[in-house]
Write a protein that holds these residues in place. Structure first.
Motif, short mmCIF file in Angstrom:
data_model
loop_
_atom_site.label_atom_id
_atom_site.label_comp_id
_atom_site.label_asym_id
_atom_site.label_seq_id
_atom_site.Cartn_x
_atom_site.Cartn_y
_atom_site.Cartn_z
N GLY A 1 0.82 -1.22 0.00
CA GLY A 1 0.00 0.00 0.00
C GLY A 1 0.85 1.26 0.00
N ALA A 2 2.08 1.15 0.50
CA ALA A 2 2.96 2.33 0.55
C ALA A 2 3.26 2.84 -0.86
CB ALA A 2 4.24 1.97 1.27
N ARG A 3 3.12 1.97 -1.87
CA ARG A 3 3.40 2.40 -3.24
C ARG A 3 2.20 3.05 -3.91
NH1 ARG A 3 8.15 1.15 -4.06
NH2 ARG A 3 9.01 -0.48 -2.76
N LEU A 4 1.04 3.02 -3.25
CA LEU A 4 -0.19 3.56 -3.86
C LEU A 4 -0.70 4.73 -3.05
CD1 LEU A 4 -2.07 0.22 -4.51
CD2 LEU A 4 -0.85 1.59 -6.20
N GLU A 5 -1.26 5.68 -3.75
CA GLU A 5 -1.87 6.79 -3.03
C GLU A 5 -3.09 6.27 -2.29
OE1 GLU A 5 -3.51 11.14 -4.09
OE2 GLU A 5 -1.98 10.30 -5.40
N GLY A 6 -3.20 6.63 -1.03
CA GLY A 6 -4.36 6.16 -0.25
C GLY A 6 -4.12 4.82 0.40
N GLY A 7 -3.04 4.13 0.01
CA GLY A 7 -2.71 2.85 0.64
C GLY A 7 -3.77 1.80 0.40
N ILE A 8 -3.69 0.73 1.18
CA ILE A 8 -4.69 -0.33 1.09
C ILE A 8 -5.32 -0.47 2.46
CG2 ILE A 8 -5.10 -2.76 0.56
CD1 ILE A 8 -2.57 -2.71 -1.15
N PRO A 9 -6.54 0.06 2.64
CA PRO A 9 -7.16 -0.01 3.97
C PRO A 9 -7.61 -1.44 4.31
CG PRO A 9 -8.45 1.33 2.43
CD PRO A 9 -7.35 0.71 1.65
N GLU A 10 -7.78 -1.68 5.62
CA GLU A 10 -8.27 -3.00 6.05
C GLU A 10 -9.75 -3.12 5.78
OE1 GLU A 10 -7.48 -4.67 9.95
OE2 GLU A 10 -5.72 -3.36 10.06
N PRO A 11 -10.19 -4.27 5.27
CA PRO A 11 -11.61 -4.42 4.90
C PRO A 11 -12.45 -5.14 5.94
CG PRO A 11 -10.34 -6.14 3.86
CD PRO A 11 -9.40 -5.40 4.79
N TYR A 12 -11.83 -5.59 7.06
CA TYR A 12 -12.55 -6.53 7.92
C TYR A 12 -13.72 -5.91 8.67
CZ TYR A 12 -8.18 -8.88 6.97
OH TYR A 12 -7.11 -9.41 6.32
N LEU A 13 -14.75 -6.73 8.86
CA LEU A 13 -15.90 -6.27 9.67
C LEU A 13 -15.45 -6.16 11.12
CD1 LEU A 13 -18.78 -8.54 8.25
CD2 LEU A 13 -18.31 -6.15 7.74
N PRO A 14 -16.09 -5.23 11.88
CA PRO A 14 -15.70 -5.09 13.28
C PRO A 14 -15.97 -6.37 14.07
CG PRO A 14 -17.63 -3.75 12.77
CD PRO A 14 -17.12 -4.29 11.48
N GLU A 15 -15.08 -6.66 15.04
CA GLU A 15 -15.17 -7.89 15.83
C GLU A 15 -16.40 -7.85 16.74
OE1 GLU A 15 -11.51 -8.63 17.79
OE2 GLU A 15 -12.32 -10.30 18.94
N PRO A 16 -17.11 -8.98 16.86
CA PRO A 16 -18.26 -8.99 17.77
C PRO A 16 -17.76 -8.95 19.21
CG PRO A 16 -17.85 -11.20 16.91
CD PRO A 16 -16.90 -10.28 16.22
N PRO A 17 -18.59 -8.46 20.14
CA PRO A 17 -18.16 -8.41 21.54
C PRO A 17 -17.94 -9.82 22.07
CG PRO A 17 -20.50 -7.89 21.32
CD PRO A 17 -19.95 -7.96 19.95
N ARG A 18 -16.91 -9.99 22.92
CA ARG A 18 -16.63 -11.31 23.49
C ARG A 18 -17.50 -11.54 24.71
NH1 ARG A 18 -10.81 -13.06 22.50
NH2 ARG A 18 -10.12 -11.69 20.81
N GLU A 19 -18.19 -12.68 24.73
CA GLU A 19 -19.06 -12.94 25.88
C GLU A 19 -18.59 -14.13 26.68
OE1 GLU A 19 -22.54 -13.50 23.65
OE2 GLU A 19 -22.81 -11.36 23.29
#
Lengths: 413, 215
Positions: free
Chosen positions: A65-83
Motif C-alpha cells: 500500500g505504501a506504493r499507492l496513493e491512499g494505501g490499502i485499507p483494512e476491509p474486515y468487519l468489526p469484531e463482535p463483543p466477546r461474551e
C-alpha cells in the motif's frame, strides 16, 4: 533514471517475496481449519488461524500500500463483543466466515505466491543476472574450469571474446531490471489492492454501520437533553403555577391583596414557562425552517447573529426536512463558532444546488486556524453530515480567512 | 371598533374574542384558516386584524402571508400579528412597505390585557407595536457594529428609540424612563434628525425610525 532509487525499489521486493511464501503456509492452515469445522474442532481453530493470516496479510497491505496513493485499507468487519462460552466461539467463527474479506484474503494467498512472487522478484533477478553478465570476463574461466553452466542468455561463454558478448548483454539486462522495478512493484501493489482493499459494498457497509451508531447515540443524547429541559423547566414551572393557584384559592376570602400579588407572580411564571418552551422548540425544529425552508431559515439566523452576515441562496426547491435541518444546525453552529473564536468583520453564507448536491459555504474574514482534528464542534458537524453521506471541507489557514463548505447529496422537491 | 380575528386553536380564539369584546371591540369575523382570513380581510375591511402567524391548511406562516397579501390589496390595512415566537425576518417583511399600522407580538403579551388592548388600538390608529423581544434583538445586533446607525445615538436616545420601536407613546416612554414628556420630545426630535428622517406626521416618523434599524 535514479539507479540507487530503482535498486532500492527492486530490493523492496524481497520482504514481499518472503511474505508470499509465508502466505502459502497460512493459506493451508486456514483451509485446514475450515475443513475441520465439520469435525467441531474447526470452531476453535478458525478464529485463531484467520487472525494469524490476517496479520500477515496486513503486513502486505502496509508494504504494498505504501506504493499507492491512499494505501490499502483494512476491509474486515468489526469484531463482535466477546461474551465467553461456546456461543462466543461460534459468533467469532461466524464473524470470520461471513466476512467476504476472509475469502478474498484466501484468494490473495493463493494468487500471490504464483503471480505476485514473479512480479516482485523479476526486477531483482534481472539486476542480479545483469551484474553476473558484467562480471563474466572475470568469472568465465573459473566457471568453465569447474564445469559449471557457461550459458549467458544465448551466448555460450568459452573464451574472452564470448565473455565480452556476455558483458554486452549484461548491460541491457541490468538496465531493464532497474527500469522495470517501479512499474512491476506498482503492478504488484495494484493486484494487492484489487483483492485486499475493501470492496465498494464493504466500504458502504462499514460507513453505514459507523454513521448509524453515531446517529442513534446522538439522537438518544438529544432526547435525554429535551427530557431534562422539560423536566427542570416547563414541568417544574407548571407545578409551581398549580401550587400558587392553590394558595391563592385558600387566601381568597381572608386576604384578597395577597391573592393579587400571587396571581401577578403566577402570570410571570407562566410567561417564563412559555419562553422556555419556545427556546426548546427552536432547538428541536426552528419555526422559520418549518414555515419557509432552508434559505429563509438561514436568513433568519443571519439576522439573529451578532455578526454582520450576508446570505445568498439559489435553491430551486426544498430538500427533505432532515437534510434541511442538518444543514441549518450546521450553519448555525458554524456562525456561533465564528463569533466565538474567529472575530470576523463579515461573514458570507452561500446556499446553492448543483449536480444533485445541496451545498452551503460559509466564509469569514476572521483569523482562521479552524481545525476539525482539534475542535469537537467541527467534528460533530462532520458526523451529523456523514449520516446523510454529506461532507465538510475546511479551509482555514492561521491568519484567515476561513471557508467551510458543506455538501449533502439529495433531491429537491 | 371592528376586528377580524384569525386563530386556529379554539381555546385561544374564544379567549381572544371574549377579551376584545370585554374592551368593547366588535368582532366581525373570527376565522381559523388562511384562505378565510384573506377573504374576511378584503371583504370586511376591518379597523384592525388580529392574526396568528401559523394557520391551517399548511400550518406554516399562512397567517403572515394572508396579512401581507391583504395589505397589498388594501394598503395600510392595520394588522396585529401574534405568534408563539418572534423572528426579525418576519418583522422586516411586515414593516417593509413603510406604511405603519403593524403590530408583531408574542402571544404571551395577551396575558396583560390592558397593554395588549392598547397595542391593538395603536395599530388600528396606524402606529406600530413591536414585541420588546424583537426590539431587543435589533439592538443587540446593531450595537455590535461601529458602522450601525445606532452608533450616532447617545445611550439615552437609544433607550427612547427602543421604547419607540415597541410603539409606545411619548407619555408612556416618559413614564418608563422616569423623565418628563418634554425631554422625551427633545430626544425623539434628536433621533429623527440623526437618522435623517424627513418631516412628516409623528406616527409615520416613528415607523420610519424603526425601519431605519431594520435596514
Amino acid at each position: 533514471m535514479n539507479i540507487a532509487k530503482d535498486a532500492r525499489t527492486a530490493v523492496a521486493g524481497l520482504p514481499l517475496a518472503g511474505l508470499a511464501v509465508v502466505e502459502v503456509f497460512f493459506f493451508s492452515l486456514l483451509v485446514t481449519a475450515i475443513s475441520l469445522l465439520g469435525a467441531g474442532i474447526g470452531l476453535f481453530l478458525i478464529p485463531a488461524a484467520a487472525i494469524a493470516a490476517r496479520s500477515t496479510v496486513n503486513i502486505t497491505r502496509r508494504l504494498a500500500g505504501a506504493r499507492l496513493e491512499g494505501g490499502i485499507p483494512e476491509p474486515y468487519l468489526p469484531e463482535p463483543p466477546r461474551e465467553g462460552g461456546l456461543k462466543s466461539w461460534w459468533a467469532r467463527t461466524q464473524w470470520i466466515l461471513t466476512d467476504p474479506a476472509t475469502w478474498r484474503d484466501l484468494a490473495w494467498m493463493l494468487v500471490n505466491p504464483v503471480v505476485g512472487l514473479v512480479l516482485v522478484l523479476l526486477p531483482l533477478t534481472l539486476i542480479a543476472f545483469g551484474v553476473f553478465g558484467l562480471l563474466m570476463p572475470l568469472l568465465w574461466e573459473d566457471i568453465s574450469g569447474s564445469g559449471g553452466n557457461n550459458w549467458y542468455w544465448f551466448v555460450k561463454v568459452t573464451d574472452s571474446q564470448s565473455a565480452l558478448y556476455a558483458l554486452g548483454l549484461g548491460i541491457p539486462t541490468l538496465l531493464i531490471g532497474l527500469v522495470s522495478a517501479p512499474a512491476l512493484m506498482r503492478a504488484h501493489a495494484q493486484l494487492a489492492r484489487t483483492l485486499l482493499a475493501p470492496t465498494e459494498t464493504a466500504r458502504k457497509v462499514l460507513h453505514l454501520t459507523r454513521t448509524r451508531s453515531e446517529v442513534v447515540s446522538s439522537s438518544a443524547a438529544e432526547l435525554r437533553r429535551i427530557e431534562r429541559d422539560l423536566h427542570d423547566g416547563a414541568q417544574a414551572r407548571l407545578v409551581a403555577l398549580g401550587m400558587n393557584l392553590g394558595v391563592a384559592e385558600q387566601l381568597l376570602a381572608k386576604d384578597p391583596e395577597a391573592v393579587r400579588a400571587i396571581l401577578a407572580d403566577t402570570r410571570k411564571a407562566s410567561a417564563s414557562a412559555l419562553t422556555e418552551l419556545r427556546d426548546l422548540i427552536r432547538g428541536i425544529h426552528p419555526p422559520v425552517l418549518a414555515d419557509r425552508g432552508l434559505a429563509d431559515a438561514v436568513r433568519a439566523l443571519a439576522l439573529d447573529s451578532p455578526l454582520d452576515v450576508s446570505v445568498t441562496a439559489e435553491l430551486p426547491g426544498r430538500a427533505d426536512a432532515p437534510v434541511e435541518s442538518a444543514l441549518y444546525f450546521a450553519v448555525s453552529e458554524i456562525l456561533t463558532n465564528a463569533a466565538k473564536h474567529a472575530s470576523p468583520t463579515h461573514v458570507d453564507v452561500d446556499l446553492w444546488y448543483a449536480d444533485g448536491r445541496i451545498r452551503a459555504q460559509v466564509s469569514d474574514d476572521g483569523h482562521g486556524g479552524a481545525d476539525p482534528s482539534r475542535g469537537t464542534g467541527l467534528r460533530g458537524i462532520e458526523r451529523r453530515l456523514a449520516a446523510f453521506d454529506g461532507v465538510l471541507a475546511v479551509h482555514s489557514p492561521v491568519g484567515g480567512p476561513t471557508t467551510l463548505t458543506l455538501e449533502i447529496p439529495c433531491a429537491l422537491s | 371598533m371592528r376586528v377580524v380575528l384569525a386563530e386556529d386553536l379554539f381555546l385561544l380564539r374564544d379567549g381572544l374574542v371574549r377579551l376584545l369584546e370585554a374592551y368593547d371591540f366588535e368582532i366581525v369575523a373570527a376565522v381559523d384558516n388562511g384562505p378565510s382570513l384573506l377573504r374576511a380581510l378584503v371583504d370586511e375591511r376591518p379597523d384592525v386584524a388580529v392574526v396568528d402567524v401559523r394557520l391551517p391548511p399548511t400550518f406554516t406562516d399562512e397567517g403572515l402571508q394572508a396579512a401581507l397579501t391583504a395589505r397589498k390589496q388594501v394598503p395600510g390595512l392595520p394588522v396585529l400579528v401574534l405568534s408563539q415566537y418572534v423572528e426579525q425576518l418576519y418583522a422586516r417583511e411586515l414593516l417593509a412597505d413603510g406604511s405603519g399600522g403593524i403590530g408583531y407580538l408574542l402571544k404571551d403579551r395577551v396575558f396583560d390585557p390592558d397593554q395588549f388592548v392598547e397595542s391593538v388600538r395603536r395599530v388600528a390608529a396606524g402606529g406600530t407595536a413591536m414585541d420588546p423581544d424583537v426590539v431587543a434583538k435589533l439592538f443587540a445586533k446593531d450595537s455590535n457594529g461601529p458602522k450601525g446607525s445606532l452608533a450616532r445615538l447617545t445611550p439615552r436616545e437609544r433607550e427612547v428609540l427602543a421604547l419607540m420601536a415597541e410603539g409606545r407613546s411619548n407619555a408612556s416612554i416618559a413614564q418608563a424612563l422616569v423623565i418628563t414628556e418634554r425631554s422625551v420630545i427633545k430626544h425623539t426630535s434628536n433621533i429623527f434628525a440623526k437618522l435623517d428622517l424627513p418631516v412628516s406626521d409623528d406616527a409615520n416618523r416613528r415607523v420610519l425610525a424603526v425601519l431605519a434599524f431594520l435596514r
